[in-house]
Design a protein around this motif. Structure first.
Motif, mmCIF file in Angstrom:
data_model
loop_
_atom_site.group_PDB
_atom_site.id
_atom_site.type_symbol
_atom_site.label_atom_id
_atom_site.label_comp_id
_atom_site.label_asym_id
_atom_site.label_seq_id
_atom_site.Cartn_x
_atom_site.Cartn_y
_atom_site.Cartn_z
ATOM 1 N N GLY A 37 0.793 -1.229 0.000
ATOM 2 C CA GLY A 37 0.000 0.000 0.000
ATOM 3 C C GLY A 37 0.822 1.275 0.000
ATOM 4 N N LEU A 38 2.123 1.169 0.294
ATOM 5 C CA LEU A 38 2.973 2.353 0.382
ATOM 6 C C LEU A 38 3.964 2.481 -0.768
ATOM 7 C CD1 LEU A 38 3.818 2.391 4.210
ATOM 8 C CD2 LEU A 38 2.201 3.845 2.973
ATOM 9 N N LYS A 39 3.979 1.513 -1.663
ATOM 10 C CA LYS A 39 4.991 1.530 -2.725
ATOM 11 C C LYS A 39 4.929 2.792 -3.577
ATOM 12 C CE LYS A 39 6.198 -3.324 -3.269
ATOM 13 N NZ LYS A 39 6.247 -4.473 -4.192
ATOM 14 N N ARG A 40 3.724 3.274 -3.861
ATOM 15 C CA ARG A 40 3.587 4.472 -4.703
ATOM 16 C C ARG A 40 3.446 5.755 -3.888
ATOM 17 N NH1 ARG A 40 -0.926 3.910 -8.919
ATOM 18 N NH2 ARG A 40 0.063 5.823 -9.635
ATOM 19 N N THR A 41 3.505 5.624 -2.561
ATOM 20 C CA THR A 41 3.332 6.806 -1.705
ATOM 21 C C THR A 41 4.398 7.878 -1.940
ATOM 22 O OG1 THR A 41 2.090 5.604 -0.028
ATOM 23 C CG2 THR A 41 3.237 7.599 0.694
ATOM 24 N N PRO A 42 5.681 7.541 -2.063
ATOM 25 C CA PRO A 42 6.662 8.609 -2.301
ATOM 26 C C PRO A 42 6.359 9.438 -3.550
ATOM 27 C CG PRO A 42 7.784 6.638 -1.572
ATOM 28 C CD PRO A 42 6.345 6.250 -1.815
ATOM 29 N N ALA A 43 5.974 8.787 -4.643
ATOM 30 C CA ALA A 43 5.653 9.521 -5.876
ATOM 31 C C ALA A 43 4.399 10.369 -5.679
ATOM 32 C CB ALA A 43 5.467 8.553 -7.035
ATOM 33 N N ARG A 44 3.396 9.794 -5.015
ATOM 34 C CA ARG A 44 2.167 10.557 -4.763
ATOM 35 C C ARG A 44 2.453 11.757 -3.847
ATOM 36 N NH1 ARG A 44 -0.575 5.037 -3.735
ATOM 37 N NH2 ARG A 44 -1.694 4.617 -5.667
ATOM 38 N N PHE A 45 3.281 11.521 -2.846
ATOM 39 C CA PHE A 45 3.655 12.579 -1.898
ATOM 40 C C PHE A 45 4.293 13.749 -2.644
ATOM 41 C CE2 PHE A 45 6.514 14.665 1.032
ATOM 42 C CZ PHE A 45 5.856 14.648 2.249
ATOM 43 N N LEU A 46 5.222 13.440 -3.543
ATOM 44 C CA LEU A 46 5.876 14.509 -4.296
ATOM 45 C C LEU A 46 4.900 15.213 -5.232
ATOM 46 C CD1 LEU A 46 9.363 12.998 -5.162
ATOM 47 C CD2 LEU A 46 8.697 14.410 -3.224
ATOM 48 N N GLY A 47 3.967 14.475 -5.806
ATOM 49 C CA GLY A 47 2.949 15.106 -6.639
ATOM 50 C C GLY A 47 2.102 16.085 -5.848
ATOM 51 N N ALA A 48 1.748 15.688 -4.622
ATOM 52 C CA ALA A 48 0.983 16.584 -3.750
ATOM 53 C C ALA A 48 1.806 17.828 -3.403
ATOM 54 C CB ALA A 48 0.565 15.857 -2.476
ATOM 55 N N TYR A 49 3.084 17.637 -3.101
ATOM 56 C CA TYR A 49 3.943 18.777 -2.776
ATOM 57 C C TYR A 49 4.068 19.740 -3.957
ATOM 58 C CZ TYR A 49 5.797 18.265 1.943
ATOM 59 O OH TYR A 49 5.940 18.273 3.298
ATOM 60 N N GLU A 50 4.172 19.192 -5.156
ATOM 61 C CA GLU A 50 4.265 20.051 -6.340
ATOM 62 C C GLU A 50 3.010 20.898 -6.502
ATOM 63 O OE1 GLU A 50 5.050 17.105 -9.264
ATOM 64 O OE2 GLU A 50 7.195 16.984 -8.775
ATOM 65 N N ASP A 51 1.865 20.355 -6.124
ATOM 66 C CA ASP A 51 0.609 21.101 -6.181
ATOM 67 C C ASP A 51 0.526 22.113 -5.043
ATOM 68 O OD1 ASP A 51 -1.983 21.901 -6.869
ATOM 69 O OD2 ASP A 51 -2.897 20.310 -5.680
ATOM 70 N N TRP A 52 0.764 21.647 -3.816
ATOM 71 C CA TRP A 52 0.634 22.519 -2.653
ATOM 72 C C TRP A 52 1.602 23.695 -2.679
ATOM 73 C CZ3 TRP A 52 0.815 17.830 1.185
ATOM 74 C CH2 TRP A 52 -0.442 17.193 1.193
ATOM 75 N N PHE A 53 2.781 23.496 -3.246
ATOM 76 C CA PHE A 53 3.819 24.520 -3.173
ATOM 77 C C PHE A 53 4.189 25.084 -4.541
ATOM 78 C CE2 PHE A 53 4.538 21.669 0.541
ATOM 79 C CZ PHE A 53 4.053 22.557 1.495
ATOM 80 N N VAL A 54 3.217 25.109 -5.449
ATOM 81 C CA VAL A 54 3.452 25.643 -6.787
ATOM 82 C C VAL A 54 3.767 27.141 -6.740
ATOM 83 C CG1 VAL A 54 1.027 26.209 -7.313
ATOM 84 C CG2 VAL A 54 2.604 25.564 -9.168
ATOM 85 N N GLY A 55 3.454 27.797 -5.631
ATOM 86 C CA GLY A 55 3.734 29.231 -5.500
ATOM 87 C C GLY A 55 5.200 29.583 -5.642
ATOM 88 N N TYR A 56 6.090 28.629 -5.370
ATOM 89 C CA TYR A 56 7.518 28.911 -5.522
ATOM 90 C C TYR A 56 7.924 29.073 -6.982
ATOM 91 C CZ TYR A 56 8.211 27.823 -0.583
ATOM 92 O OH TYR A 56 8.159 27.837 0.792
ATOM 93 N N THR A 57 7.068 28.655 -7.899
ATOM 94 C CA THR A 57 7.380 28.789 -9.329
ATOM 95 C C THR A 57 6.753 30.047 -9.938
ATOM 96 O OG1 THR A 57 5.433 27.549 -10.103
ATOM 97 C CG2 THR A 57 7.403 26.267 -9.519
#
Length: 199
Positions: A37-57
């Motif tokens: 259940g956690l194998k894809r969590t790191p990739a999903r986590f980074l996808g969420a971070y890219e969305d949440w913190f898009v303001g830096y771009t």
């Protein structure tokens, strides 16, 4: 027009290194990063971070600067209230859910209202301290539009207070920044605060 200080450039780690960091955090809390259940969590986590913190771009000054138009006839308050946002605090990276109210008193320059909302989004899609967030939004509008005054009020719930630590629900933090006419003229400030109250 005043210029903002350049942002310090930080070397961005590789995606592989970032995913490894997520796996390390999962192991730190006692999980098995290799669990199905956690194998894809790191990739999903980074996808969420890219969305949440898009303001830096996004450069909010450039965003707002591309939108204004010169006018000579409008000299009343322009207010945009109830701009909902989601952000994260820089101390715990916990969610901050809030609402921003923004106003300015034009002096020849009018901004597109969608650009005002996007300026709020550009700053809130970063790690924040609410007091600094409020001042940054007001400062951006002041520097780019050079109005006779700017007002920003932010109301937010901080999950670092509600879901950890002292666990206090229904606590809302309110911050404000008043510049120019909004600071010096009670009538103008009260007109803006009344617009927020009506919302």
């Amino acid at each position: 027009m005043a210029t903002k200080a350049p942002r310090k450039t930080v070397r961005k780690p590789s995606r592989e290194a970032a995913e490894q960091a997520v796996q390390t955090l999962l192991a730190y809390i006692g999980e098995d990063p290799a669990r199905r259940g956690l194998k894809r969590t790191p990739a999903r986590f980074l996808g969420a971070y890219e969305d949440w913190f898009v303001g830096y771009t996004v450069d909010p000054h450039a965003l707002l600067g591309a939108s204004f138009q010169q006018v000579d006839t409008y000299d009343r308050i322009v207010a945009l209230t109830n701009i909902d946002f989601e952000s994260h605090c820089e101390h715990h990276v916990a969610p901050v859910i809030g609402r921003a109210h923004v106003a300015y008193l034009p002096d020849r320059r009018l901004a597109g209202i969608s650009k005002l909302a996007r300026v709020v989004e550009a700053y809130t899609r970063r790690l924040i301290v609410q007091e600094k967030l409020t001042a940054d939004i007001a400062g951006c509008i002041q520097q780019v539009l050079e109005p006779r005054g700017v007002a920003v009020v932010i109301e937010a719930r901080h999950h670092c207070l509600t879901t950890r630590g002292i666990h206090r629900d229904n606590v809302r933090m309110t911050t404000s920044e008043m510049l120019g006419a909004f600071k010096d003229d009670d009538r103008i400030r009260d007109e803006f605060l009344a617009a927020i109250a009506r919302g």
